[in-house]
Design a protein around this motif. Sequence first.
Motif, mmCIF file in Angstrom:
data_model
loop_
_atom_site.group_PDB
_atom_site.id
_atom_site.type_symbol
_atom_site.label_atom_id
_atom_site.label_comp_id
_atom_site.label_asym_id
_atom_site.label_seq_id
_atom_site.Cartn_x
_atom_site.Cartn_y
_atom_site.Cartn_z
ATOM 1 N N ALA A 35 0.618 -1.423 0.160
ATOM 2 C CA ALA A 35 0.118 0.718 0.193
ATOM 3 C C ALA A 35 0.556 1.492 -0.336
ATOM 4 N N VAL A 36 2.310 1.240 0.425
ATOM 5 C CA VAL A 36 2.832 1.990 0.731
ATOM 6 C C VAL A 36 3.391 2.130 -0.326
ATOM 7 N N LYS A 37 4.341 1.626 -1.291
ATOM 8 C CA LYS A 37 4.547 1.322 -2.797
ATOM 9 C C LYS A 37 3.178 1.805 -3.823
ATOM 10 N N ASP A 38 1.742 1.740 -3.241
ATOM 11 C CA ASP A 38 0.949 1.822 -4.200
ATOM 12 C C ASP A 38 0.875 3.656 -4.171
ATOM 13 N N VAL A 53 -8.005 18.859 -4.762
ATOM 14 C CA VAL A 53 -7.896 17.660 -5.385
ATOM 15 C C VAL A 53 -6.128 17.432 -4.571
ATOM 16 N N ALA A 54 -5.623 17.953 -4.451
ATOM 17 C CA ALA A 54 -3.860 17.531 -3.775
ATOM 18 C C ALA A 54 -4.277 16.906 -2.958
ATOM 19 N N PHE A 55 -5.200 17.603 -1.040
ATOM 20 C CA PHE A 55 -5.492 16.531 -0.326
ATOM 21 C C PHE A 55 -6.268 15.670 -0.258
ATOM 22 N N ALA A 56 -7.125 15.537 -1.016
ATOM 23 C CA ALA A 56 -8.085 14.680 -1.715
ATOM 24 C C ALA A 56 -7.324 12.979 -1.166
ATOM 25 N N LYS A 57 -6.323 13.229 -2.861
ATOM 26 C CA LYS A 57 -5.947 11.998 -3.508
ATOM 27 C C LYS A 57 -4.819 12.109 -1.624
ATOM 28 N N GLU A 58 -3.939 12.662 -0.491
ATOM 29 C CA GLU A 58 -3.520 12.739 -0.149
ATOM 30 C C GLU A 58 -4.162 11.799 0.975
ATOM 31 N N ALA A 59 -5.191 12.517 1.450
ATOM 32 C CA ALA A 59 -6.022 11.846 2.501
ATOM 33 C C ALA A 59 -5.725 10.199 1.845
ATOM 34 N N ARG A 60 -7.117 10.206 0.618
ATOM 35 C CA ARG A 60 -7.162 8.887 0.196
ATOM 36 C C ARG A 60 -6.216 7.476 0.389
ATOM 37 N N ALA A 61 -4.414 8.107 0.109
ATOM 38 C CA ALA A 61 -4.002 7.402 0.777
ATOM 39 C C ALA A 61 -3.539 7.090 1.670
ATOM 40 N N VAL A 62 -3.570 7.919 2.789
ATOM 41 C CA VAL A 62 -3.005 7.574 4.318
ATOM 42 C C VAL A 62 -4.622 7.051 4.527
ATOM 43 N N ARG A 63 -6.018 7.031 3.983
ATOM 44 C CA ARG A 63 -6.464 5.576 4.672
ATOM 45 C C ARG A 63 -6.510 4.568 3.596
ATOM 46 N N ARG A 64 -5.849 4.288 2.908
ATOM 47 C CA ARG A 64 -5.379 3.297 2.027
ATOM 48 C C ARG A 64 -4.480 2.220 2.790
ATOM 49 N N ILE A 65 -3.770 3.111 3.315
ATOM 50 C CA ILE A 65 -2.319 2.239 4.232
ATOM 51 C C ILE A 65 -2.647 2.048 5.898
ATOM 52 N N ALA A 67 -5.705 1.176 6.136
ATOM 53 C CA ALA A 67 -6.719 0.557 6.448
ATOM 54 C C ALA A 67 -6.035 -0.953 6.210
ATOM 55 N N THR A 68 -4.355 -1.288 6.173
ATOM 56 C CA THR A 68 -3.650 -2.306 6.217
ATOM 57 C C THR A 68 -3.068 -2.636 7.945
ATOM 58 N N HIS A 69 -3.913 -2.169 8.718
ATOM 59 C CA HIS A 69 -3.722 -2.190 10.126
ATOM 60 C C HIS A 69 -1.968 -2.205 10.014
ATOM 61 N N PRO A 70 -1.134 -1.103 9.539
ATOM 62 C CA PRO A 70 -0.123 -1.979 10.329
ATOM 63 C C PRO A 70 0.709 -2.167 11.554
ATOM 64 N N GLU A 71 1.203 -3.458 12.099
ATOM 65 C CA GLU A 71 1.630 -3.825 13.415
ATOM 66 C C GLU A 71 1.924 -2.581 13.807
ATOM 67 N N ILE A 73 3.061 0.329 13.828
ATOM 68 C CA ILE A 73 2.819 2.061 13.215
ATOM 69 C C ILE A 73 0.888 2.148 12.911
ATOM 70 N N GLY A 74 0.277 0.735 13.213
ATOM 71 C CA GLY A 74 -1.374 1.373 12.863
ATOM 72 C C GLY A 74 -1.365 2.567 13.482
ATOM 73 N N ARG A 75 -1.237 2.384 14.176
ATOM 74 C CA ARG A 75 -2.197 3.653 15.416
ATOM 75 C C ARG A 75 -1.748 5.566 14.733
ATOM 76 N N ASP A 76 -0.765 4.666 14.297
ATOM 77 C CA ASP A 76 -0.445 6.475 13.810
ATOM 78 C C ASP A 76 -0.875 6.531 13.026
ATOM 79 N N TRP A 77 -0.845 5.736 11.447
ATOM 80 C CA TRP A 77 -1.688 5.705 10.353
ATOM 81 C C TRP A 77 -2.952 6.202 10.603
ATOM 82 N N THR A 78 -3.950 5.758 11.137
ATOM 83 C CA THR A 78 -4.713 6.278 11.797
ATOM 84 C C THR A 78 -4.793 7.573 12.384
#
Length: 148
Positions: A35-38, A53-65, A67-71, A73-78
Amino acid sequence: MNRHRTTKTAAALATTLLAAAVLSGCGGDSAYCAAVKDNQRALNSFGSAATDVAFAKEARAVRRIAATHPEKIGRDWTTIDTAMRGVQKAQKKAGITFDGLNDPEKRAEADDADVEAIQKAYARFNDTAKQRKAVVEDVQKTCDVTLK
């Protein structure tokens, strides 16, 4: 003959299990790193353009990452995701774009409570600086991806 078939089946099963272990282990990216690489392009453009538009793209990227619930650092991404959603929600409710926030006439037309809500949402996002630093460091360490 039955014993020969059982041996072949066992060998095929062992080969399949070994291949699956290799592919799911170090051979492939975790869902988090994939997800990070994508989403690397959106992450690297973070803050470079203050547009909806830029903020929405950035927000979608963060949301997708997130959603993978990284072991580790997941709380920070959320936390970052939640703050970005808050900004978008406040702006949408007020009907003000990024450009509108910098336009004194448009700000004057907006409801004071809405403008205040947007300012609070941005403050919550700005308060994620520690989390943003932590995820950048984790992405480098865990996924071998350097973000700008």
